[in-house]
Scaffold this active site. Structure first.
Site, PDB file in Angstrom:
ATOM      1  N   SER A 154       9.787 -29.326 -75.602  1.00  0.00           N
ATOM      2  CA  SER A 154      10.400 -28.354 -76.523  1.00  0.00           C
ATOM      3  C   SER A 154       9.766 -27.000 -76.237  1.00  0.00           C
ATOM      4  CB  SER A 154      10.078 -28.780 -77.958  1.00  0.00           C
ATOM      5  OG  SER A 154      10.356 -27.741 -78.857  1.00  0.00           O
ATOM      6  N   TYR A 173       3.668 -31.261 -84.642  1.00  0.00           N
ATOM      7  CA  TYR A 173       4.776 -31.427 -83.679  1.00  0.00           C
ATOM      8  C   TYR A 173       4.451 -30.618 -82.416  1.00  0.00           C
ATOM      9  CZ  TYR A 173       9.499 -31.039 -81.664  1.00  0.00           C
ATOM     10  OH  TYR A 173      10.582 -31.060 -80.819  1.00  0.00           O
TER      11      TYR A 173
HETATM   12  N1  LIG Z   1      17.143 -30.730 -81.637  1.00  0.00           N
HETATM   13  C1  LIG Z   1      16.356 -29.761 -81.186  1.00  0.00           C
HETATM   14  O1  LIG Z   1      16.537 -28.573 -81.519  1.00  0.00           O
HETATM   15  C2  LIG Z   1      15.237 -30.079 -80.235  1.00  0.00           C
HETATM   16  C3  LIG Z   1      14.569 -28.999 -79.639  1.00  0.00           C
HETATM   17  C4  LIG Z   1      13.540 -29.254 -78.748  1.00  0.00           C
HETATM   18  C5  LIG Z   1      13.197 -30.556 -78.440  1.00  0.00           C
HETATM   19  N2  LIG Z   1      13.848 -31.593 -79.017  1.00  0.00           N
HETATM   20  C6  LIG Z   1      13.435 -32.960 -78.646  1.00  0.00           C
HETATM   21  O2  LIG Z   1      14.571 -33.707 -78.268  1.00  0.00           O
HETATM   22  C7  LIG Z   1      14.312 -35.091 -78.491  1.00  0.00           C
HETATM   23  C8  LIG Z   1      15.493 -35.704 -79.231  1.00  0.00           C
HETATM   24  O3  LIG Z   1      15.571 -35.104 -80.507  1.00  0.00           O
HETATM   25  P1  LIG Z   1      16.961 -34.857 -81.278  1.00  0.00           P
HETATM   26  O4  LIG Z   1      17.028 -33.433 -81.593  1.00  0.00           O
HETATM   27  O5  LIG Z   1      18.058 -35.500 -80.560  1.00  0.00           O
HETATM   28  O6  LIG Z   1      16.646 -35.624 -82.644  1.00  0.00           O
HETATM   29  P2  LIG Z   1      17.460 -36.765 -83.427  1.00  0.00           P
HETATM   30  O7  LIG Z   1      18.900 -36.414 -83.506  1.00  0.00           O
HETATM   31  O8  LIG Z   1      16.690 -36.977 -84.679  1.00  0.00           O
HETATM   32  O9  LIG Z   1      17.332 -38.044 -82.474  1.00  0.00           O
HETATM   33  C9  LIG Z   1      16.079 -38.593 -82.237  1.00  0.00           C
HETATM   34  C10 LIG Z   1      16.271 -39.858 -81.432  1.00  0.00           C
HETATM   35  O10 LIG Z   1      14.973 -40.394 -81.145  1.00  0.00           O
HETATM   36  C11 LIG Z   1      14.957 -41.748 -81.585  1.00  0.00           C
HETATM   37  N3  LIG Z   1      13.615 -42.147 -82.004  1.00  0.00           N
HETATM   38  C12 LIG Z   1      12.784 -41.550 -82.876  1.00  0.00           C
HETATM   39  N4  LIG Z   1      11.651 -42.256 -82.983  1.00  0.00           N
HETATM   40  C13 LIG Z   1      11.787 -43.327 -82.164  1.00  0.00           C
HETATM   41  C14 LIG Z   1      10.983 -44.438 -81.850  1.00  0.00           C
HETATM   42  N5  LIG Z   1       9.782 -44.635 -82.400  1.00  0.00           N
HETATM   43  N6  LIG Z   1      11.438 -45.340 -80.941  1.00  0.00           N
HETATM   44  C15 LIG Z   1      12.664 -45.188 -80.384  1.00  0.00           C
HETATM   45  N7  LIG Z   1      13.481 -44.179 -80.657  1.00  0.00           N
HETATM   46  C16 LIG Z   1      13.043 -43.260 -81.532  1.00  0.00           C
HETATM   47  C17 LIG Z   1      15.939 -41.806 -82.751  1.00  0.00           C
HETATM   48  O11 LIG Z   1      16.329 -43.141 -82.959  1.00  0.00           O
HETATM   49  P3  LIG Z   1      16.958 -43.627 -84.376  1.00  0.00           P
HETATM   50  O12 LIG Z   1      18.415 -43.229 -84.324  1.00  0.00           O
HETATM   51  O13 LIG Z   1      16.746 -45.092 -84.366  1.00  0.00           O
HETATM   52  O14 LIG Z   1      16.199 -42.930 -85.459  1.00  0.00           O
HETATM   53  C18 LIG Z   1      17.044 -40.926 -82.212  1.00  0.00           C
HETATM   54  O15 LIG Z   1      17.868 -41.616 -81.319  1.00  0.00           O
HETATM   55  C19 LIG Z   1      12.993 -35.166 -79.243  1.00  0.00           C
HETATM   56  O16 LIG Z   1      11.960 -35.489 -78.324  1.00  0.00           O
HETATM   57  C20 LIG Z   1      12.808 -33.755 -79.765  1.00  0.00           C
HETATM   58  O17 LIG Z   1      11.470 -33.427 -79.978  1.00  0.00           O
HETATM   59  C21 LIG Z   1      14.859 -31.395 -79.925  1.00  0.00           C
END
Ligand SMILES: NC(=O)c1ccc[n+]([C@@H]2O[C@H](COP(=O)([O-])OP(=O)(O)OC[C@H]3O[C@@H](n4cnc5c(N)ncnc54)[C@H](OP(=O)(O)O)[C@@H]3O)[C@@H](O)[C@H]2O)c1
Length: 294
Positions: free
Chosen positions: A140, A153
């Protein structure tokens, strides 16, 4: 082994689902990891509706036994292990540093930092034997720039960046390429989950900041969809010489540049103003009022 098999962790929704769709559409053999059968079925039908296919495996990245079981199954499904892994699963624990307890800190670091390293350990021997493979870690902009009220985080992503940089240098001689993806803000479930994880504001010195953070997190639905992140992952997997890191989005790029060139005292003040930890200095407030009066 299919030379294009890619495992995407946390593929059930958000960025992970966007990555699974993007890769499946570009001819990759995608295995998405999910935490429930319902989530797996939803992912499979979402990808099928677009004319592509994905296989799913149950896996909780924060549980070492589940990781071993999941990747043993994946080794069987792929005839020895995947060509690439995208470590995407993660969440954002909000809260002032002093308000996040040890257990929550461990959960944050376990999921975002320890798990990608553990998964690398599980897939690297086969990649090394084959003399090729790729690991893409979704970090991120928070891995470069620390923000108040998101300290743990940011620590998890800064740690992930450190470990990934070391891993990239260690594995390069064996033909394994390692890349970081550094997205800005995209509209996924991470914000809603974050709002649910806010510490109890009644027991905190940061009551007002949590109320404002709750409003900001709930308002994040208006952010753009995550396809640009998925496209960056695809570039990292298809480039003959992938970059060590891909900053994704104008916001992430400008934040990285601004943070690098702005004196710490000035960027601290800007971040404090943005999170309501400080009010604007009276001179600034007066100038804004004058401008508004015009
Ligand atoms: N969205 C943003 O703006 C943003 C920006 C920078 C970086 N990121 C990074 O992108 C990645 C994905 O985030 P997102 O934005 O897509 O969030 P999200 O919509 O909340 O999705 C998170 C995903 O991670 C899975 N997950 C969480 N904990 C887990 C665990 N212990 N074991 C297996 N799966 C797990 C969740 O599974 P469940 O469905 O089972 O909960 C879900 O599929 C993360 O690493 C986040 O830090 C996001």
């Amino acid at each position: 082994m299919n030379p294009r098999t890619v495992v995407v962790t946390g593929a059930g929704r958000g960025i992970g689902r966007a990555i699974a769709l993007e890769l499946a559409h570009h001819g990759f053999d995608v295995i998405g990891t999910v935490r429930s059968d319902e989530s797996g079925a939803a992912l499979e039908s979402a990808v099928a509706r677009t004319g592509a296919a994905v296989r799913t495996v149950l896996l909780d990245v924060a549980d070492p036994t589940s990781c071993v079981r999941g990747f043993t199954r994946i080794a069987t499904m792929t005839g020895g292990g995947p060509w690439a892994v995208v470590n995407n699963a993660g969440f954002a624990q909000p809260g002032a540093v002093e308000d996040v307890d040890d257990e929550q800190v461990r959960r944050q670091l376990e999921t975002n930092l320890v798990a990608p390293a553990r998964i690398a350990r599980l897939v690297l021997p086969a990649m090394r034997d084959r003399g090729s493979g790729r690991i893409v870690n979704v970090s991120s902009i928070a891995g470069r720039v620390s923000l108040p009220m998101l300290g743990w985080y940011c620590a998890s992503k800064r740690g992930l960046e450190s470990v990934t940089d070391a891993l990239r240098m260690e594995t390069a001689p064996f033909g394994v390429k390692v890349t970081l993806i550094e997205p800005g803000s995209y509209g996924t479930g991470i914000w809603r989950t974050g709002a649910e994880l806010l510490p109890d504001e009644r027991a905190s010195a940061y009551t007002e900041q949590y109320a404002a953070a709750g409003r900001r997190l709930r308002g994040a639905r208006e952010l753009p969809g995550p396809r640009p992140v998925a496209m960056a992952v695809r570039r990292a997997l298809t480039a003959r010489h992938p970059l060590p890191r891909y900053l994704v989005g104008g916001g992430a790029r400008s934040t990285a540049v601004l943070d690098a060139v702005t004196p710490t005292a000035a960027s601290d003040l800007a971040k404090q103003l943005a999170t309501g930890l400080r009010g604007a200095p009276p001179r600034v407030t007066r100038a804004v009022a004058r401008l508004r009066g015009r």
